[in-house]
Design a protein around this motif. Structure first.
Motif, PDB file in Angstrom:
ATOM      1  N   ALA A 190       0.829  -1.212   0.000  1.00  0.00           N
ATOM      2  CA  ALA A 190       0.000   0.000   0.000  1.00  0.00           C
ATOM      3  C   ALA A 190       0.858   1.253   0.000  1.00  0.00           C
ATOM      4  CB  ALA A 190      -0.927  -0.008   1.222  1.00  0.00           C
ATOM      5  N   CYS A 191       2.040   1.196   0.613  1.00  0.00           N
ATOM      6  CA  CYS A 191       2.909   2.379   0.661  1.00  0.00           C
ATOM      7  C   CYS A 191       3.334   2.797  -0.739  1.00  0.00           C
ATOM      8  CB  CYS A 191       4.124   2.098   1.543  1.00  0.00           C
ATOM      9  SG  CYS A 191       5.144   0.702   0.996  1.00  0.00           S
ATOM     10  N   ALA A 199       8.153   7.589  -5.178  1.00  0.00           N
ATOM     11  CA  ALA A 199       9.488   7.341  -4.637  1.00  0.00           C
ATOM     12  C   ALA A 199       9.644   5.922  -4.109  1.00  0.00           C
ATOM     13  CB  ALA A 199       9.788   8.341  -3.511  1.00  0.00           C
ATOM     14  N   LEU A 200       8.581   5.349  -3.589  1.00  0.00           N
ATOM     15  CA  LEU A 200       8.661   3.968  -3.127  1.00  0.00           C
ATOM     16  C   LEU A 200       8.432   3.025  -4.293  1.00  0.00           C
ATOM     17  CD1 LEU A 200       7.546   5.554  -0.349  1.00  0.00           C
ATOM     18  CD2 LEU A 200       7.558   3.199   0.431  1.00  0.00           C
ATOM     19  N   TYR A 201       9.186   1.960  -4.328  1.00  0.00           N
ATOM     20  CA  TYR A 201       9.047   1.009  -5.421  1.00  0.00           C
ATOM     21  C   TYR A 201       9.471  -0.375  -4.958  1.00  0.00           C
ATOM     22  CZ  TYR A 201      14.144   1.418  -6.013  1.00  0.00           C
ATOM     23  OH  TYR A 201      15.495   1.402  -5.806  1.00  0.00           O
ATOM     24  N   MET A 221       2.502  10.183   2.912  1.00  0.00           N
ATOM     25  CA  MET A 221       1.370   9.330   2.593  1.00  0.00           C
ATOM     26  C   MET A 221       1.719   7.852   2.761  1.00  0.00           C
ATOM     27  SD  MET A 221      -1.176  11.167   1.988  1.00  0.00           S
ATOM     28  CE  MET A 221      -1.330  12.941   2.012  1.00  0.00           C
ATOM     29  N   CYS A 222       2.987   7.521   2.567  1.00  0.00           N
ATOM     30  CA  CYS A 222       3.419   6.132   2.741  1.00  0.00           C
ATOM     31  C   CYS A 222       3.294   5.703   4.195  1.00  0.00           C
ATOM     32  CB  CYS A 222       4.871   5.973   2.279  1.00  0.00           C
ATOM     33  SG  CYS A 222       6.015   7.192   2.997  1.00  0.00           S
ATOM     34  N   VAL A 223       3.533   6.632   5.120  1.00  0.00           N
ATOM     35  CA  VAL A 223       3.404   6.313   6.542  1.00  0.00           C
ATOM     36  C   VAL A 223       1.963   5.969   6.872  1.00  0.00           C
ATOM     37  CG1 VAL A 223       3.765   7.154   8.890  1.00  0.00           C
ATOM     38  CG2 VAL A 223       5.352   7.832   7.074  1.00  0.00           C
ATOM     39  N   SER A 224       1.034   6.754   6.350  1.00  0.00           N
ATOM     40  CA  SER A 224      -0.383   6.491   6.612  1.00  0.00           C
ATOM     41  C   SER A 224      -0.833   5.188   5.966  1.00  0.00           C
ATOM     42  CB  SER A 224      -1.245   7.645   6.085  1.00  0.00           C
ATOM     43  OG  SER A 224      -0.916   8.857   6.721  1.00  0.00           O
ATOM     44  N   ALA A 225      -0.397   4.950   4.741  1.00  0.00           N
ATOM     45  CA  ALA A 225      -0.896   3.801   3.991  1.00  0.00           C
ATOM     46  C   ALA A 225      -0.348   2.480   4.506  1.00  0.00           C
ATOM     47  CB  ALA A 225      -0.569   3.955   2.512  1.00  0.00           C
ATOM     48  N   CYS A 226       0.845   2.474   5.073  1.00  0.00           N
ATOM     49  CA  CYS A 226       1.418   1.221   5.562  1.00  0.00           C
ATOM     50  C   CYS A 226       0.661   0.771   6.803  1.00  0.00           C
ATOM     51  CB  CYS A 226       2.903   1.384   5.890  1.00  0.00           C
ATOM     52  SG  CYS A 226       3.629  -0.097   6.643  1.00  0.00           S
ATOM     53  N   PRO A 227      -0.027  -0.376   6.763  1.00  0.00           N
ATOM     54  CA  PRO A 227      -0.797  -0.798   7.938  1.00  0.00           C
ATOM     55  C   PRO A 227       0.089  -1.307   9.072  1.00  0.00           C
ATOM     56  CG  PRO A 227      -0.911  -2.472   6.238  1.00  0.00           C
ATOM     57  CD  PRO A 227      -0.170  -1.313   5.644  1.00  0.00           C
ATOM     58  N   TYR A 228       1.351  -1.611   8.767  1.00  0.00           N
ATOM     59  CA  TYR A 228       2.279  -2.091   9.797  1.00  0.00           C
ATOM     60  C   TYR A 228       3.105  -0.953  10.387  1.00  0.00           C
ATOM     61  CZ  TYR A 228       1.055  -6.376   7.376  1.00  0.00           C
ATOM     62  OH  TYR A 228       0.359  -7.404   6.801  1.00  0.00           O
ATOM     63  N   LYS A 229       2.937   0.244   9.832  1.00  0.00           N
ATOM     64  CA  LYS A 229       3.636   1.455  10.276  1.00  0.00           C
ATOM     65  C   LYS A 229       5.145   1.224  10.333  1.00  0.00           C
ATOM     66  CE  LYS A 229       0.177   4.152  10.445  1.00  0.00           C
ATOM     67  NZ  LYS A 229      -0.551   3.367   9.437  1.00  0.00           N
ATOM     68  N   LYS A 230       5.670   0.711   9.226  1.00  0.00           N
ATOM     69  CA  LYS A 230       7.097   0.441   9.130  1.00  0.00           C
ATOM     70  C   LYS A 230       7.795   1.364   8.130  1.00  0.00           C
ATOM     71  CE  LYS A 230       8.213  -2.402  12.263  1.00  0.00           C
ATOM     72  NZ  LYS A 230       9.209  -1.981  13.266  1.00  0.00           N
ATOM     73  N   VAL A 231       7.167   2.500   7.816  1.00  0.00           N
ATOM     74  CA  VAL A 231       7.823   3.558   7.055  1.00  0.00           C
ATOM     75  C   VAL A 231       7.967   4.752   7.988  1.00  0.00           C
ATOM     76  CG1 VAL A 231       7.782   4.979   4.978  1.00  0.00           C
ATOM     77  CG2 VAL A 231       6.705   2.726   4.956  1.00  0.00           C
TER      78      VAL A 231
END
Length: 509
Positions: A190-191, A199-201, A221-231
């Motif tokens: 999702a990130c 930028a993420l790939y 936005m990657c922080v919000s989208a990652c459900p594991y909060k690993k960004v």
């Protein structure tokens, strides 16, 4: 069918002692600099507990992962592109530093410069962000060993639906296990989909998810989208950073730092082959409890001549195909089916899987008045273990207790069989047959889970440089710090290393 290779990890939670060696070595290797003092690419949580960052599993609050829209199509829980663009400068779905815990350092100079006296000098904590004196009230390991569980444990998002009453934090009836976590390097990240800058790939050659530091604009936005909060966001550079799966080591054929230094030897690394054309289909199955089987069905058998031929045609190197045949990850996930993904209901198709912990089964048999020699009594005790099946199911199978029970029964039958072999007891194959294992498979699974050597736990093929880079001027690699505008299709860089990009639908770009 389009065959792609993915580096993946499996962790045996029965062997994790919560020593945090993996966290410390990862911290020293990847986040020992300014701007990411608060970030732990690898951390070890105590379950039950609220986790790190606090209550990261509460997607009603953080809006991470994917959901199905009214037409049954995958959509980011954080909203469509217009909604994300409208919240670029004010995103409410971000954890605060209080959720991560403010990093601290200590006034060590006081210990050295304090004058002689009757009182012992104290090094007081100071914020690593502001430099001001602060109080330590929360941390990434605050609940270690159930230390903070009596106060915070009820906040565990996995204790919904009346499960909190079943899980009582009393000394006589409590339970705990350690859960190491890192970026899942998902098949459907999702990130990657949420990043406005692209930028993420996800790299084509090994499936590792990375951040192109040149393209990142810090939109978060990657922080919000990652459900594991690993960004995480480096507050000094304003760029996103995350677990890189130690890709420089992987490219050299070496395991990740967390795996190399794991005291309990609970981590397994290997290659799996999967059908990239069916990733979206697997992530969009309607029933959440069907996601586990849908993801398992994506993985291909590298021993199948047709799969091997398709992999060669799709550019997978021969030594990677051979590594997939010997992969301990593939064996635990697909062959023995004892590994489970973390929160498959997020629909990201995570690629860090876990062998769930098994409570003392024989104690439960005796407490129920049963016989440890009777397979029916032993299997029935699995449903009454100290760690409730419902809790494990909420973590690993989207609530499917039967899937968790099947894994635990297989592990129970394995223990019973190996115990009988060690003690010279009569060979009763009934329990093994009930869980679909032959004696030969039981011995091999025991070797893999209990006494596997280094070369058996880590099957990491080296990268092919001709696939990832080329001479200057050739299509592909350019200097990471040049200002030349890259043409579509050229490879991008992450932290100075090249790699081909992959969209979330599996196509390269």
């Amino acid at each position: 069918m389009r065959v792609m290779a993915q580096m993946a990890m499996v962790m045996n939670l029965d062997k994790c002692i919560g020593c945090h060696t993996c966290s410390v070595t990862c911290k020293q290797t990847w986040t020992n600099r300014g701007g990411v003092e608060y970030a732990w690419f690898n951390n070890v949580e105590t379950k039950p507990g609220v986790g790190y960052p606090r209550r990261y599993e509460d997607q009603e609050r953080w809006k991470g992962g994917w959901v199905l829209d009214r037409k049954g199509r995958l959509a980011l829980r954080s909203g469509n592109r217009l909604k994300r663009l409208s919240s670029l400068f004010s995103n409410p779905d971000l954890p605060t530093i209080d959720d991560y815990a403010e990093p601290v350092t200590f006034d060590h100079d006081t210990l050295v410069t304090a004058p002689a006296g009757r009182d012992v000098p104290v090094a007081r904590p100071h914020s690593a962000l502001t430099g001001r004196p602060t109080a330590i009230t929360w941390g990434a390991n605050w609940e270690d060993g159930l230390g903070g569980t009596p106060e915070h444990g009820a906040g565990d998002p996995n204790l919904g639906g009346g499960l909190a009453e079943k899980v009582r934090f009393e000394f006589e009836r409590t339970f705990m296990f350690h859960l190491p976590r890192l970026c899942e390097h998902c098949l459907n990240p999702a990130c990657v989909a949420a990043c406005p800058s692209g930028a993420l790939y996800k790299r084509v050659e090994d499936g590792i998810v990375l951040v192109d530091q040149e393209r990142c604009r810090g939109w978060r936005m990657c922080v919000s989208a990652c459900p594991y909060k690993k960004v995480y966001v480096n507050h000094t550079t304003g760029k996103a950073e995350k677990c890189t799966f130690c890709f420089p080591r992987i490219e050299a054929g070496q395991p990740t730092v967390c795996s190399e230094t794991c005291v309990g030897r609970l981590r397994y690394l290997g290659v799996v082959l999967y059908d990239a054309d069916r990733v979206g289909e697997a992530a969009a199955v309607p029933g959440e409890t069907d996601l586990l089987d849908a993801q398992r069905d994506l993985f291909l058998d590298p021993r199948d001549p047709q799969v091997a031929a398709a992999a060669r045609a799709d550019g997978v190197p021969e030594d990677w195909i051979d590594a997939a045949r010997r992969s301990p990850v593939r064996a635990l996930i697909s062959e023995y089916r004892v590994a489970l993904p973390l929160h498959p209901e997020y629909r990201t198709l995570p690629m860090v899987w876990y062998v769930p912990p098994l409570s003392p089964v024989l104690d439960a048999v005796g407490a129920a008045g049963g016989s440890a020699d009777d397979p029916d009594h032993v299997f029935a005790a699995v449903t009454r273990l100290r760690i409730p099946l419902e809790y494990l199911a909420s973590l690993f199978t989207a609530g499917d207790t039967d899937a968790v029970a099947g894994v635990l029964m297989k592990l129970t039958a394995l223990r019973g069989h190996m115990r009988a072999l060690a003690l010279g007891d009569p060979d009763d194959r009934g329990p093994l047959e009930a869980v679909g294992l032959t004696p030969e498979q039981a011995v091999d699974l025991h070797r893999l889970l209990a006494v596997a050597k280094y070369a058996d736990r880590f099957v990491v093929p080296a990268a092919h440089r001709e696939e990832a880079a080329g001479p200057p001027g050739a299509t592909g690699l350019r200097c990471p710090v040049d200002t030349h505008e890259r043409r579509p299709g050229e490879r991008r860089v992450a932290l100075g290393m090249p790699g081909r990009r992959r969209r979330t639908d599996g196509s390269a770009r």
